[in-house]
Design a protein around this motif. Structure first.
Motif, PDB file in Angstrom:
ATOM      1  N   UNK A   1       0.816  -1.212   0.000  1.00 21.28           N
ATOM      2  CA  UNK A   1       0.000   0.000   0.000  1.00 21.28           C
ATOM      3  C   UNK A   1       0.854   1.269   0.000  1.00 21.28           C
ATOM      4  N   UNK A   2       2.170   1.112   0.115  1.00 24.26           N
ATOM      5  CA  UNK A   2       3.063   2.262   0.121  1.00 24.26           C
ATOM      6  C   UNK A   2       3.123   2.987   1.446  1.00 24.26           C
ATOM      7  N   UNK A   3       2.653   2.346   2.508  1.00 29.11           N
ATOM      8  CA  UNK A   3       2.650   2.964   3.829  1.00 29.11           C
ATOM      9  C   UNK A   3       4.022   2.939   4.491  1.00 29.11           C
ATOM     10  N   UNK A   4       4.874   1.988   4.092  1.00 27.51           N
ATOM     11  CA  UNK A   4       6.224   1.898   4.636  1.00 27.51           C
ATOM     12  C   UNK A   4       7.211   1.725   3.491  1.00 27.51           C
ATOM     13  N   UNK A   5       8.464   2.048   3.770  1.00 30.80           N
ATOM     14  CA  UNK A   5       9.499   1.917   2.753  1.00 30.80           C
ATOM     15  C   UNK A   5      10.024   0.481   2.731  1.00 30.80           C
ATOM     16  N   UNK A   6      10.767   0.173   1.684  1.00 32.45           N
ATOM     17  CA  UNK A   6      11.378  -1.148   1.559  1.00 32.45           C
ATOM     18  C   UNK A   6      12.353  -1.407   2.706  1.00 32.45           C
ATOM     19  N   UNK A   7      13.091  -0.376   3.114  1.00 28.90           N
ATOM     20  CA  UNK A   7      14.048  -0.528   4.204  1.00 28.90           C
ATOM     21  C   UNK A   7      13.329  -0.830   5.522  1.00 28.90           C
ATOM     22  N   UNK A   8      12.241  -0.108   5.777  1.00 30.69           N
ATOM     23  CA  UNK A   8      11.468  -0.343   6.996  1.00 30.69           C
ATOM     24  C   UNK A   8      10.855  -1.741   6.975  1.00 30.69           C
ATOM     25  N   UNK A   9      10.381  -2.151   5.811  1.00 29.18           N
ATOM     26  CA  UNK A   9       9.833  -3.506   5.663  1.00 29.18           C
ATOM     27  C   UNK A   9      10.896  -4.546   5.993  1.00 29.18           C
ATOM     28  N   UNK A  10      12.090  -4.377   5.421  1.00 23.29           N
ATOM     29  CA  UNK A  10      13.168  -5.341   5.660  1.00 23.29           C
ATOM     30  C   UNK A  10      13.541  -5.417   7.146  1.00 23.29           C
ATOM     31  N   UNK A  11      13.613  -4.271   7.800  1.00 23.09           N
ATOM     32  CA  UNK A  11      13.973  -4.234   9.212  1.00 23.09           C
ATOM     33  C   UNK A  11      12.922  -4.955  10.057  1.00 23.09           C
ATOM     34  N   UNK A  12      11.661  -4.617   9.836  1.00 28.38           N
ATOM     35  CA  UNK A  12      10.591  -5.228  10.623  1.00 28.38           C
ATOM     36  C   UNK A  12      10.426  -6.708  10.295  1.00 28.38           C
TER      37      UNK A  12
END
Length: 87
Positions: free
Chosen positions: A52-63
């Motif tokens: 949905x574009x609510x988070x970045x790819x980097x934030x996704x990878x971290x979480x």
């Protein structure tokens, strides 16, 4: 404990009961936190947020890394206990 020690420690009964209640709450919180179904649901929600574009790819990878670590711990713990639950 003997009767005398029980009588002497009676004023501290609420403290001992409170400690027991806190331990029970912490155990349940850990059980839910490490529940594989809960972690998988959080992974699905995380992927939806990325799409949905609510988070970045980097934030996704971290979480995602954090969630996969929790899932690994839950799997190892439940395999060690043999009952399918985390501590």
């Amino acid at each position: 404990m003997g009767l005398i020690s029980e009588v002497l420690l009676l004023p501290f009964a609420p403290v001992r009961g409170g400690g027991w209640a806190i331990r029970q709450v912490l155990e349940e919180a850990e059980r839910i936190y490490y529940d594989p179904a809960t972690v998988r649901a959080e992974l699905a929600r995380l992927e939806e947020q990325l799409e949905a574009g609510e988070i970045t790819e980097e934030e996704f990878d971290r979480q995602e890394d954090e969630l996969l670590d929790r899932l690994e711990i839950a799997t190892r713990t439940s395999a060690g206990l043999g009952n399918g639950t985390a501590p």
